[in-house]
Design an enzyme around this catalytic site. Structure first.
Site, mmCIF file in Angstrom:
data_model
loop_
_atom_site.group_PDB
_atom_site.id
_atom_site.type_symbol
_atom_site.label_atom_id
_atom_site.label_comp_id
_atom_site.label_asym_id
_atom_site.label_seq_id
_atom_site.Cartn_x
_atom_site.Cartn_y
_atom_site.Cartn_z
ATOM 1 C CE1 TYR A 54 0.671 0.159 4.332
ATOM 2 C CE2 TYR A 54 -0.597 -1.669 4.380
ATOM 3 C CZ TYR A 54 0.250 -0.912 5.335
ATOM 4 O OH TYR A 54 0.486 -1.268 6.338
ATOM 5 C CD GLU A 74 -17.420 13.617 -13.570
ATOM 6 O OE1 GLU A 74 -16.391 14.498 -13.247
ATOM 7 O OE2 GLU A 74 -18.578 13.825 -13.445
ATOM 8 N NE ARG A 206 26.462 -2.573 -10.812
ATOM 9 C CZ ARG A 206 25.388 -1.783 -11.669
ATOM 10 N NH1 ARG A 206 24.495 -2.647 -12.000
ATOM 11 N NH2 ARG A 206 25.359 -0.404 -11.988
ATOM 12 N NE ARG A 217 28.286 -0.961 -14.965
ATOM 13 C CZ ARG A 217 27.563 -0.073 -14.559
ATOM 14 N NH1 ARG A 217 26.021 -0.322 -14.753
ATOM 15 N NH2 ARG A 217 27.768 1.132 -14.276
ATOM 16 C CG ASP A 220 23.505 -2.633 -15.817
ATOM 17 O OD1 ASP A 220 23.101 -2.461 -14.746
ATOM 18 O OD2 ASP A 220 23.568 -2.344 -17.005
ATOM 19 C CG ASP A 222 19.707 -1.549 -17.288
ATOM 20 O OD1 ASP A 222 19.869 -1.099 -16.102
ATOM 21 O OD2 ASP A 222 20.421 -1.211 -17.939
HETATM 22 N N1 LIG Z 1 14.246 1.305 -15.703
HETATM 23 C C1 LIG Z 1 15.246 1.156 -15.006
HETATM 24 N N2 LIG Z 1 16.008 0.132 -14.980
HETATM 25 C C2 LIG Z 1 16.829 -0.033 -14.311
HETATM 26 N N3 LIG Z 1 17.280 0.933 -13.256
HETATM 27 C C3 LIG Z 1 16.434 2.128 -13.328
HETATM 28 C C4 LIG Z 1 15.487 2.258 -14.338
HETATM 29 N N4 LIG Z 1 14.989 3.669 -14.159
HETATM 30 C C5 LIG Z 1 15.801 4.043 -13.035
HETATM 31 N N5 LIG Z 1 16.678 3.054 -12.718
HETATM 32 C C6 LIG Z 1 17.656 3.764 -11.429
HETATM 33 O O1 LIG Z 1 18.882 3.850 -12.086
HETATM 34 C C7 LIG Z 1 19.979 3.686 -11.083
HETATM 35 C C8 LIG Z 1 21.428 3.316 -11.678
HETATM 36 O O2 LIG Z 1 21.184 2.121 -12.531
HETATM 37 P P1 LIG Z 1 22.530 1.820 -13.233
HETATM 38 O O3 LIG Z 1 23.768 1.762 -12.015
HETATM 39 O O4 LIG Z 1 22.113 0.157 -13.564
HETATM 40 O O5 LIG Z 1 22.869 2.666 -14.272
HETATM 41 P P2 LIG Z 1 23.881 2.333 -15.463
HETATM 42 O O6 LIG Z 1 23.599 0.852 -15.712
HETATM 43 O O7 LIG Z 1 25.105 2.599 -15.032
HETATM 44 O O8 LIG Z 1 23.293 3.296 -16.471
HETATM 45 P P3 LIG Z 1 22.066 3.144 -17.233
HETATM 46 O O9 LIG Z 1 20.990 3.571 -16.612
HETATM 47 O O10 LIG Z 1 22.392 4.355 -18.437
HETATM 48 O O11 LIG Z 1 22.221 1.742 -17.957
HETATM 49 C C9 LIG Z 1 19.297 2.444 -10.310
HETATM 50 O O12 LIG Z 1 19.495 2.561 -8.967
HETATM 51 C C10 LIG Z 1 17.829 2.600 -10.531
HETATM 52 O O13 LIG Z 1 17.107 3.160 -9.317
HETATM 53 N N1 LIG Z 2 28.213 -2.846 -24.841
HETATM 54 C C1 LIG Z 2 27.806 -2.380 -23.390
HETATM 55 N N2 LIG Z 2 28.104 -1.261 -22.958
HETATM 56 C C2 LIG Z 2 27.644 -0.926 -22.035
HETATM 57 C C3 LIG Z 2 26.714 -1.585 -21.034
HETATM 58 C C4 LIG Z 2 26.410 -2.748 -21.777
HETATM 59 O O1 LIG Z 2 25.607 -3.517 -21.148
HETATM 60 N N3 LIG Z 2 26.769 -3.155 -22.744
HETATM 61 N N4 LIG Z 2 26.305 -1.054 -19.884
HETATM 62 C C5 LIG Z 2 26.806 0.072 -19.482
HETATM 63 C C6 LIG Z 2 26.072 0.456 -18.244
HETATM 64 O O2 LIG Z 2 25.049 -0.312 -17.532
HETATM 65 C C7 LIG Z 2 27.763 0.944 -20.079
HETATM 66 N N5 LIG Z 2 27.966 0.449 -21.694
#
Ligand SMILES: Nc1ncnc2c1ncn2[C@@H]1O[C@H](COP(=O)(O)OP(=O)(O)OP(=O)(O)O)[C@@H](O)[C@H]1O
Ligand SMILES: Nc1nc2c(c(=O)[nH]1)N=C(CO)CN2
Length: 292
Positions: A54, A74, A206, A217, A220, A222
């Site tokens: 919540y 609405e 990480r 790293r 990673d 995303d």
């Molecule tokens: N869609 C998303 N996926 C993953 N992380 C996200 C997203 N949106 C926001 N974030 C935030 O981004 C922060 C940094 O993520 P991360 O360290 O993976 O970035 P990065 O890999 O260096 O760069 P990029 O975001 O360009 O891949 C995370 O702590 C997360 O809270």
């Molecule tokens: N080719 C490649 N480059 C990157 C990558 C990745 O996964 N592949 N991830 C990054 C930061 O998350 C920065 N640069």
């Protein structure tokens, strides 16, 4: 089934109303929200992933009321209901009441507002997760992350793309990456899903504190897309903002869902082909690589 979670008497400032003053100056809005879902699994198991958090629901409601602007109560109620259903796949119905305590009425009143009910069939959300590694045994790191993802409560790993090797993007003075994309279905909200991804990154070694942006790293993860949800909060942005710039994301994604329309309006398969000509990327193993 009448189980519900309720949040009552939420008060947020917002600019909603038909008159120009109401569009310019904020006033308070009072909301009651009822979230209908089966609470028995969470009740029996005592586990958060089986229900709606919540705190998250509160933030979703707050975002709609304070960041958007509507003429009608609405429309505000509709947007709140729609947003809640989009964020929480476990919900089968929501009831939203919106009141405007300072409504422009010519005399005394107790309360005025609207109430709506919206329901749907419950089904898991589809999401796409991007995985990358450029430290240690990269292939093994990706496999370990996929295994952890498949064991995450509330997550089902549907399909994994082929394995790619890609030149580092963003900062080039670092080792090559291995990348892939996973298609999952999930009952977790995008917030909970992101939290699970960050937890897996941590478990796999990480250490964000000692890292540079776009630096090397071991793993990673995303969150690339979650259904067609668009979110912009401090910790979560969807679709992932740099998705369409990256061949290492779009190529594996296009393998899984070639016809998907990307945030830039292009078809994934077409965009992958274009990025593949501009950036160094190579498919090193086909489907099923993660299973051996
Ligand atoms: N869609 C998303 N996926 C993953 N992380 C996200 C997203 N949106 C926001 N974030 C935030 O981004 C922060 C940094 O993520 P991360 O360290 O993976 O970035 P990065 O890999 O260096 O760069 P990029 O975001 O360009 O891949 C995370 O702590 C997360 O809270
Ligand atoms: N080719 C490649 N480059 C990157 C990558 C990745 O996964 N592949 N991830 C990054 C930061 O998350 C920065 N640069």
């Amino acid at each position: 089934m009448h189980d519900k979670i309720y949040l009552e008497g939420l008060l947020f400032p917002g600019r909603h109303g038909v008159s120009p003053e109401e569009q310019t100056y904020s006033q308070n809005f009072r909301l009651d929200v009822e979230l209908y879902l089966d609470l028995r699994p969470a009740g029996e198991k005592d586990e958060l992933h089986l229900t709606v958090n919540y705190q998250e629901a509160y933030r979703v409601v707050e975002e709609v009321v304070s960041r958007r602007s509507f003429l009608l109560l609405e429309a505000l109620a509709e947007a709140v209901a729609e947003r809640l259903l989009s964020f929480f796949p476990l919900l089968r119905r929501v009831r939203v009441r919106v009141e405007k305590p300072g409504a422009p009425l010519p005399g005394y009143f107790e309360r005025v507002g609207v109430e709506i009910n919206r329901s749907r069939k419950v089904k898991p959300a589809k999401a796409l997760v991007g995985l990358g590694s450029n430290l240690g045994d990269k292939r093994r790191n990706l496999k370990a992350a996929l295994a952890a993802l498949s064991k995450t409560p509330g997550v089902r790993l549907e399909r994994v793309a082929p394995l790619y090797r890609s030149a580092p993007w963003g900062r080039t003075d670092q080792p090559d990456f291995f990348n892939t994309v996973a298609l999952i279905s999930t009952f977790l909200s995008p917030f909970s899903l992101l939290a699970s991804l960050l937890k897996i990154e941590k478990e796999l070694g990480r250490r964000r504190e000692s890292e540079e942006r776009w630096g090397p790293r071991p793993i990673d993860l995303d969150l690339l897309l979650y259904e067609d949800l668009a979110v912009e909060t401090e910790e979560l942005v969807l679709p992932h903002p740099r998705l369409t710039e990256r061949a290492f994301v779009v190529a594996p994604l296009a393998d899984l869902v070639p016809e998907l329309e990307l945030p830039n309006g292009k078809r994934a398969i077409d965009w992958a082909e274009k990025l593949g000509r501009e950036q160094e990327i190579e498919r090193v193993e086909g489907y099923g690589w993660e299973r051996d």
